[in-house]
Design a protein around this motif. Structure first.
Motif, PDB file in Angstrom:
ATOM      1  N   LEU A 127       0.811  -1.220   0.000  1.00 21.19           N
ATOM      2  CA  LEU A 127       0.000   0.000   0.000  1.00 21.19           C
ATOM      3  C   LEU A 127       0.844   1.270   0.000  1.00 21.19           C
ATOM      4  O   LEU A 127       0.515   2.238  -0.682  1.00 21.19           O
ATOM      5  CB  LEU A 127      -0.955   0.006   1.203  1.00 21.19           C
ATOM      6  CG  LEU A 127      -2.119  -0.988   1.127  1.00 21.19           C
ATOM      7  CD1 LEU A 127      -2.956  -0.934   2.387  1.00 21.19           C
ATOM      8  CD2 LEU A 127      -2.996  -0.739  -0.100  1.00 21.19           C
ATOM      9  N   ASP A 128       1.960   1.271   0.739  1.00 18.57           N
ATOM     10  CA  ASP A 128       2.758   2.499   0.797  1.00 18.57           C
ATOM     11  C   ASP A 128       3.578   2.726  -0.468  1.00 18.57           C
ATOM     12  O   ASP A 128       4.206   3.767  -0.629  1.00 18.57           O
ATOM     13  CB  ASP A 128       3.651   2.531   2.041  1.00 18.57           C
ATOM     14  CG  ASP A 128       4.657   1.385   2.078  1.00 18.57           C
ATOM     15  OD1 ASP A 128       4.666   0.556   1.136  1.00 18.57           O
ATOM     16  OD2 ASP A 128       5.438   1.308   3.041  1.00 18.57           O
ATOM     17  N   ASP A 129       3.544   1.739  -1.378  1.00 16.92           N
ATOM     18  CA  ASP A 129       4.256   1.875  -2.659  1.00 16.92           C
ATOM     19  C   ASP A 129       3.307   2.306  -3.787  1.00 16.92           C
ATOM     20  O   ASP A 129       3.742   2.613  -4.895  1.00 16.92           O
ATOM     21  CB  ASP A 129       4.920   0.534  -3.008  1.00 16.92           C
ATOM     22  CG  ASP A 129       5.925   0.637  -4.156  1.00 16.92           C
ATOM     23  OD1 ASP A 129       6.471   1.740  -4.377  1.00 16.92           O
ATOM     24  OD2 ASP A 129       6.154  -0.384  -4.835  1.00 16.92           O
ATOM     25  N   LEU A 130       2.000   2.308  -3.503  1.00 16.77           N
ATOM     26  CA  LEU A 130       1.024   2.628  -4.550  1.00 16.77           C
ATOM     27  C   LEU A 130       1.015   4.128  -4.836  1.00 16.77           C
ATOM     28  O   LEU A 130       0.855   4.940  -3.919  1.00 16.77           O
ATOM     29  CB  LEU A 130      -0.383   2.205  -4.131  1.00 16.77           C
ATOM     30  CG  LEU A 130      -0.656   0.708  -3.949  1.00 16.77           C
ATOM     31  CD1 LEU A 130      -2.110   0.495  -3.567  1.00 16.77           C
ATOM     32  CD2 LEU A 130      -0.319  -0.075  -5.212  1.00 16.77           C
ATOM     33  N   GLY A 349       3.044  -5.586 -10.746  1.00 16.68           N
ATOM     34  CA  GLY A 349       4.210  -5.368  -9.890  1.00 16.68           C
ATOM     35  C   GLY A 349       5.478  -6.100 -10.275  1.00 16.68           C
ATOM     36  O   GLY A 349       6.527  -5.852  -9.678  1.00 16.68           O
ATOM     37  N   GLU A 350       5.395  -6.985 -11.258  1.00 17.48           N
ATOM     38  CA  GLU A 350       6.579  -7.786 -11.593  1.00 17.48           C
ATOM     39  C   GLU A 350       7.047  -7.489 -13.025  1.00 17.48           C
ATOM     40  O   GLU A 350       7.028  -6.333 -13.438  1.00 17.48           O
ATOM     41  CB  GLU A 350       6.284  -9.265 -11.309  1.00 17.48           C
ATOM     42  CG  GLU A 350       6.023  -9.494  -9.815  1.00 17.48           C
ATOM     43  CD  GLU A 350       5.647 -10.928  -9.456  1.00 17.48           C
ATOM     44  OE1 GLU A 350       6.136 -11.868 -10.109  1.00 17.48           O
ATOM     45  OE2 GLU A 350       4.844 -11.109  -8.509  1.00 17.48           O
ATOM     46  N   ALA A 351       7.476  -8.489 -13.755  1.00 19.32           N
ATOM     47  CA  ALA A 351       8.146  -8.258 -15.047  1.00 19.32           C
ATOM     48  C   ALA A 351       7.386  -7.344 -16.016  1.00 19.32           C
ATOM     49  O   ALA A 351       7.986  -6.410 -16.577  1.00 19.32           O
ATOM     50  CB  ALA A 351       8.452  -9.603 -15.711  1.00 19.32           C
ATOM     51  N   SER A 368       8.111   2.599  -6.459  1.00 16.76           N
ATOM     52  CA  SER A 368       9.425   1.942  -6.481  1.00 16.76           C
ATOM     53  C   SER A 368       9.933   1.676  -7.891  1.00 16.76           C
ATOM     54  O   SER A 368      11.119   1.386  -8.084  1.00 16.76           O
ATOM     55  CB  SER A 368       9.362   0.623  -5.706  1.00 16.76           C
ATOM     56  OG  SER A 368       8.389  -0.240  -6.281  1.00 16.76           O
ATOM     57  N   LEU A 369       9.061   1.769  -8.893  1.00 14.43           N
ATOM     58  CA  LEU A 369       9.486   1.512 -10.282  1.00 14.43           C
ATOM     59  C   LEU A 369       9.814   2.796 -11.040  1.00 14.43           C
ATOM     60  O   LEU A 369      10.226   2.740 -12.201  1.00 14.43           O
ATOM     61  CB  LEU A 369       8.393   0.743 -11.038  1.00 14.43           C
ATOM     62  CG  LEU A 369       8.033  -0.646 -10.500  1.00 14.43           C
ATOM     63  CD1 LEU A 369       7.000  -1.314 -11.400  1.00 14.43           C
ATOM     64  CD2 LEU A 369       9.265  -1.530 -10.373  1.00 14.43           C
ATOM     65  N   ARG A 370       9.666   3.954 -10.403  1.00 12.79           N
ATOM     66  CA  ARG A 370       9.904   5.216 -11.121  1.00 12.79           C
ATOM     67  C   ARG A 370      11.338   5.348 -11.615  1.00 12.79           C
ATOM     68  O   ARG A 370      11.595   6.010 -12.618  1.00 12.79           O
ATOM     69  CB  ARG A 370       9.556   6.410 -10.234  1.00 12.79           C
ATOM     70  CG  ARG A 370       8.075   6.702 -10.240  1.00 12.79           C
ATOM     71  CD  ARG A 370       7.809   8.107  -9.749  1.00 12.79           C
ATOM     72  NE  ARG A 370       6.440   8.176  -9.251  1.00 12.79           N
ATOM     73  CZ  ARG A 370       6.063   8.874  -8.201  1.00 12.79           C
ATOM     74  NH1 ARG A 370       6.947   9.570  -7.511  1.00 12.79           N
ATOM     75  NH2 ARG A 370       4.801   8.894  -7.829  1.00 12.79           N
ATOM     76  N   SER A 371      12.256   4.718 -10.906  1.00 15.33           N
ATOM     77  CA  SER A 371      13.672   4.816 -11.305  1.00 15.33           C
ATOM     78  C   SER A 371      13.932   4.161 -12.663  1.00 15.33           C
ATOM     79  O   SER A 371      14.986   4.371 -13.274  1.00 15.33           O
ATOM     80  CB  SER A 371      14.566   4.155 -10.253  1.00 15.33           C
ATOM     81  OG  SER A 371      14.227   2.778 -10.128  1.00 15.33           O
ATOM     82  N   LEU A 372      12.968   3.368 -13.161  1.00  7.01           N
ATOM     83  CA  LEU A 372      13.131   2.700 -14.462  1.00  7.01           C
ATOM     84  C   LEU A 372      12.700   3.589 -15.636  1.00  7.01           C
ATOM     85  O   LEU A 372      12.921   3.236 -16.795  1.00  7.01           O
ATOM     86  CB  LEU A 372      12.303   1.404 -14.498  1.00  7.01           C
ATOM     87  CG  LEU A 372      12.666   0.332 -13.465  1.00  7.01           C
ATOM     88  CD1 LEU A 372      11.710  -0.848 -13.557  1.00  7.01           C
ATOM     89  CD2 LEU A 372      14.110  -0.138 -13.645  1.00  7.01           C
TER      90      LEU A 372
END
Length: 449
Positions: A127-130, A349-351, A368-372
């Motif tokens: 939830l805190d990653d959404l 959330g995965e591949a 957490s995926l913004r760095s991509l």
């Protein structure tokens, strides 16, 4: 629990949806939510996914089998097919939806699974990653953006932002918009007029396109930017005659009348902005960050293209909403929810989520995926700087649960051309839209109960 909750609703009760209205007979669809176990890995199971062809490719289906051991059967997305499958008591296990407009509509009818228990136990979707955009998929029985989560967006854009082609600005001698400060909607339209090129009665370069994802979503966003709303507080009515909604409607009709960009009275032969922007025939495109997926793939166009903040109305608040938030939801009557959730986790959330983030086709919905996100080239770094600054201006624009956006869009398209062509005034248009849309909303509210 109501005694009839277990019986599948009759086909007749669903017909309003296929007519673009509401799913009828919410009472037949409500009742006690089925207990979730979240104890099944999903491996070895088969999940039926209703999606559009570009939502989940054959390659992804093979990858799901390899990564999580789940076989995916796809059914092409169709509202009438969805009605039929749900009516027959055999719904898909995952259904694609546009969070901005579909979430309140289906949640109000009790046909979506509350996913809070699944999120609470997930090791993948925390939830805190959404990203806050996922709040489009929340509905508390009254207002979108609060309450239980019924789905999730696969990626998103702030759809009132716009791209612009610096070469076309240079050719026309028009100043670029400021990098991090918004222009006003009037300034945007003025630039669009100066950037438009015509030859022998034909438009050779559109000065700007500003149609949003769908006109009802766009007008809802514009009215909030003007300091108001197109909807009443309980979302049961529209009112385009309030000063703020009238200002939003008037601006959009001005945009259509000036013919600086595509509209229903001047369609783009390419149907959407991408190919026209790529062909250097569109100076500004009201497409959010996601259009960067196409722009990044064009080595000549990418260095010339810049992203600008969402415009504002003079004196209005600064907002930068998402008008889509496309993703998936799980029907409450699905027979295979745990395996569907495993596909949900993997997809969001995965591949697949990591690959989408790296492609620039939208902002990832997990922080957490913004760095991509693409940031190798200088022009990509510039786009990212603008986009990251814009995120703090995001807010949910709540939509009515009592009608589909498509049904309101169809009504708008029947009534608005007369105003776009100058045959009726904007005030007359506002009254006619109120009359037609409120009839639709009244029927929808009766069906929800």
């Amino acid at each position: 629990m109501r005694s009839h909750a277990g019986a599948p609703p009759s086909r007749r009760r669903f017909l309003a949806l296929s007519a673009g209205g509401a799913v009828a007979g919410a009472a037949a669809l409500n009742g006690c939510a089925l207990q979730v176990s979240t104890g099944v890995s999903g491996s070895g199971e088969t999940v039926t996914v209703m999606a559009k062809a570009d939502d989940i490719s054959p390659e992804l289906i093979k990858q799901a089998q390899k990564d999580i051991g789940v076989k995916i059967n796809t059914v092409l997305y169709s509202p009438s097919k969805l009605i039929a499958m749900m009516t027959n008591g055999n719904p898909p296990d995952l259904v694609r939806g546009v969070g901005a407009v579909d979430a309140p509509y289906f949640a109000a009818r009790g046909v979506m699974e509350n996913l809070d228990p699944y999120f609470a136990k997930s090791g993948v979707l925390k939830l805190d990653d959404l990203d806050p955009v996922n709040d489009l998929w929340r509905y508390d029985g009254h207002t979108q953006g609060k309450g239980p989560r019924y789905g999730m967006a696969k990626d998103f854009s702030q759809d009132s932002m716009f791209w612009y082609n610096t070469a076309l600005f240079d050719d026309a001698g028009v100043d670029y918009p400021p990098e991090l400060e918004p222009v006003t909607y009037d300034e945007w339209l003025d630039k669009a007029k100066r950037l438009t090129r015509r030859k022998n009665g034909q438009t050779t370069v559109f000065g700007g396109s500003y149609n949003g994802v769908l006109t009802p979503n766009l007008l809802a966003s514009l009215a909030v930017a003007a300091g108001g709303s197109i909807f009443s507080d309980d979302f049961s009515r529209v009112d385009f005659t309030t000063p703020e909604a009238r200002r939003a409607l008037g601006w959009y009709i001005d945009y259509c009348r000036t013919k600086v960009g595509p509209s229903i009275i001047q369609p783009d032969p390419n149907v959407w902005d991408g190919p026209t922007f790529q062909a250097n025939r569109l100076a500004m495109s009201n497409s959010g960050y996601w259009l960067g997926g196409l722009i990044n793939a064009d080595e000549k166009l990418a260095p010339l293209s810049r992203l600008a903040p969402a415009p504002v109305f003079e004196g209005g608040p600064r907002i930068s909403p998402c008008q889509a938030g496309t993703g998936f939801w799980i029907p409450r009557k699905s027979h295979n929810k745990d395996a569907a959730w495993r596909v949900f986790e993997w997809f969001f959330g995965e591949a697949p989520a990591k690959a989408r983030a790296a492609g620039g086709w939208g902002i990832p919905t997990l922080k957490s995926l913004r760095s991509l996100m693409p940031a190798q080239e200088d022009y990509q770094k510039r786009v990212l700087k603008v986009q990251e600054a814009e995120l703090k201006h995001y807010s949910v624009i709540a939509f009515t649960p009592y009608a589909t956006a498509d049904s309101l869009y169809a009504l708008f398209n029947q009534i608005a051309p007369a105003a776009m062509n100058g045959d009726i005034s904007v005030d007359t248009l506002a009254r006619r839209l109120n009359s037609a849309m409120n009839e639709q909303l009244k029927r929808g509210k009766e069906q929800v109960g």
